[in-house]
Design a protein around this motif. Structure first.
Motif, PDB file in Angstrom:
ATOM      1  N   ARG A 185       0.861  -1.182   0.000  1.00 47.28           N
ATOM      2  CA  ARG A 185       0.000   0.000   0.000  1.00 47.28           C
ATOM      3  C   ARG A 185       0.893   1.226   0.000  1.00 47.28           C
ATOM      4  O   ARG A 185       1.641   1.448   0.936  1.00 47.28           O
ATOM      5  CB  ARG A 185      -0.907  -0.002   1.216  1.00 47.28           C
ATOM      6  N   VAL A 186       0.817   2.014  -1.052  1.00 40.67           N
ATOM      7  CA  VAL A 186       1.694   3.156  -1.202  1.00 40.67           C
ATOM      8  C   VAL A 186       1.110   4.415  -0.576  1.00 40.67           C
ATOM      9  O   VAL A 186       1.830   5.224  -0.035  1.00 40.67           O
ATOM     10  CB  VAL A 186       1.956   3.460  -2.699  1.00 40.67           C
ATOM     11  N   ARG A 187      -0.178   4.543  -0.624  1.00 40.83           N
ATOM     12  CA  ARG A 187      -0.776   5.764  -0.099  1.00 40.83           C
ATOM     13  C   ARG A 187      -1.173   5.622   1.356  1.00 40.83           C
ATOM     14  O   ARG A 187      -1.394   4.533   1.858  1.00 40.83           O
ATOM     15  CB  ARG A 187      -1.969   6.212  -0.941  1.00 40.83           C
ATOM     16  N   GLU A 188      -1.276   6.760   1.975  1.00 38.88           N
ATOM     17  CA  GLU A 188      -1.609   6.806   3.402  1.00 38.88           C
ATOM     18  C   GLU A 188      -3.043   6.353   3.629  1.00 38.88           C
ATOM     19  O   GLU A 188      -3.940   6.641   2.848  1.00 38.88           O
ATOM     20  CB  GLU A 188      -1.436   8.258   3.870  1.00 38.88           C
ATOM     21  N   ARG A 189      -3.262   5.638   4.703  1.00 39.62           N
ATOM     22  CA  ARG A 189      -4.607   5.193   5.070  1.00 39.62           C
ATOM     23  C   ARG A 189      -5.311   6.317   5.827  1.00 39.62           C
ATOM     24  O   ARG A 189      -4.689   7.058   6.578  1.00 39.62           O
ATOM     25  CB  ARG A 189      -4.536   3.952   5.938  1.00 39.62           C
ATOM     26  N   VAL A 210      -8.215  10.561  -0.151  1.00 38.97           N
ATOM     27  CA  VAL A 210      -9.202   9.769  -0.902  1.00 38.97           C
ATOM     28  C   VAL A 210      -9.301  10.210  -2.361  1.00 38.97           C
ATOM     29  O   VAL A 210      -9.312   9.373  -3.261  1.00 38.97           O
ATOM     30  CB  VAL A 210     -10.584   9.824  -0.223  1.00 38.97           C
ATOM     31  N   VAL A 211      -9.373  11.504  -2.637  1.00 38.97           N
ATOM     32  CA  VAL A 211      -9.566  11.971  -4.017  1.00 38.97           C
ATOM     33  C   VAL A 211      -8.373  12.757  -4.547  1.00 38.97           C
ATOM     34  O   VAL A 211      -8.442  13.345  -5.625  1.00 38.97           O
ATOM     35  CB  VAL A 211     -10.866  12.801  -4.182  1.00 38.97           C
ATOM     36  N   GLY A 212      -7.279  12.777  -3.790  1.00 43.67           N
ATOM     37  CA  GLY A 212      -6.089  13.481  -4.244  1.00 43.67           C
ATOM     38  C   GLY A 212      -5.410  12.738  -5.383  1.00 43.67           C
ATOM     39  O   GLY A 212      -5.636  11.562  -5.612  1.00 43.67           O
ATOM     40  N   GLY A 213      -4.579  13.431  -6.082  1.00 42.61           N
ATOM     41  CA  GLY A 213      -3.881  12.855  -7.234  1.00 42.61           C
ATOM     42  C   GLY A 213      -4.299  13.588  -8.485  1.00 42.61           C
ATOM     43  O   GLY A 213      -5.265  14.351  -8.493  1.00 42.61           O
ATOM     44  N   GLU A 260      -8.265   2.482  -6.812  1.00 45.69           N
ATOM     45  CA  GLU A 260      -8.195   3.160  -5.516  1.00 45.69           C
ATOM     46  C   GLU A 260      -9.541   3.773  -5.149  1.00 45.69           C
ATOM     47  O   GLU A 260      -9.982   3.683  -4.000  1.00 45.69           O
ATOM     48  CB  GLU A 260      -7.097   4.222  -5.521  1.00 45.69           C
ATOM     49  N   LEU A 261     -10.208   4.390  -6.115  1.00 53.19           N
ATOM     50  CA  LEU A 261     -11.528   4.968  -5.840  1.00 53.19           C
ATOM     51  C   LEU A 261     -12.541   3.874  -5.496  1.00 53.19           C
ATOM     52  O   LEU A 261     -13.400   4.069  -4.638  1.00 53.19           O
ATOM     53  CB  LEU A 261     -12.014   5.795  -7.036  1.00 53.19           C
ATOM     54  N   GLU A 262     -12.406   2.727  -6.141  1.00 53.66           N
ATOM     55  CA  GLU A 262     -13.291   1.604  -5.826  1.00 53.66           C
ATOM     56  C   GLU A 262     -12.994   1.069  -4.423  1.00 53.66           C
ATOM     57  O   GLU A 262     -13.917   0.811  -3.641  1.00 53.66           O
ATOM     58  CB  GLU A 262     -13.110   0.499  -6.865  1.00 53.66           C
TER      59      GLU A 262
END
Length: 119
Positions: free
Chosen positions: A5-9, A25-28, A66-68
């Motif tokens: 998991r690369v992104r922060e939880r 959640v919606v960054g990027g 990721e969004l899913e």
């Protein structure tokens, strides 16, 4: 082997900084564009890709997954030949409609402001 998991939880974000939650959640670069495109209804992968010049298939797939995972969009696979997959907003994703539209309006306002200000 486990999934990396690369992104922060969301659970790891400090409680005093709730503004970071939507950024995780919606960054990027592409997630808000995906959400904006899905505001009008379900789209297939190719339709999303055509609406996002410059995104690679690999990056689009990653952002959609990721969004899913975060419960923002739903992926429906139809048993047809050829297989058809549609992406749509979940009720949680629908709750972002106002935010996405406001950000788009602010972006338009800011772009106009920048283009009209003297150098």
């Amino acid at each position: 082997m486990g999934k990396i998991r690369v992104r922060e939880r969301v659970e790891e974000i400090a409680g005093f900084c709730d503004v970071e939650v939507p950024l995780v959640v919606v960054g990027g670069k592409w997630k808000l564009v995906i959400l904006k495109l899905l505001l009008d209804g379900p789209l297939r992968f190719g339709e999303l890709r055509r609406g996002m010049p410059g995104v690679t298939p690999r990056m689009l797939t990653r952002q959609l997954r990721e969004l899913e995972e975060d419960g923002i969009l739903d992926r429906a696979v139809f048993a047809e030949v050829p297989p058809r997959t549609e992406y749509s907003l979940t009720p949680l994703g629908e709750s972002l409609k106002v935010v996405v539209r406001e950000l788009a309006a602010w972006g338009s306002w800011y772009r106009d402001r920048q283009s009209s200000s003297p150098l």
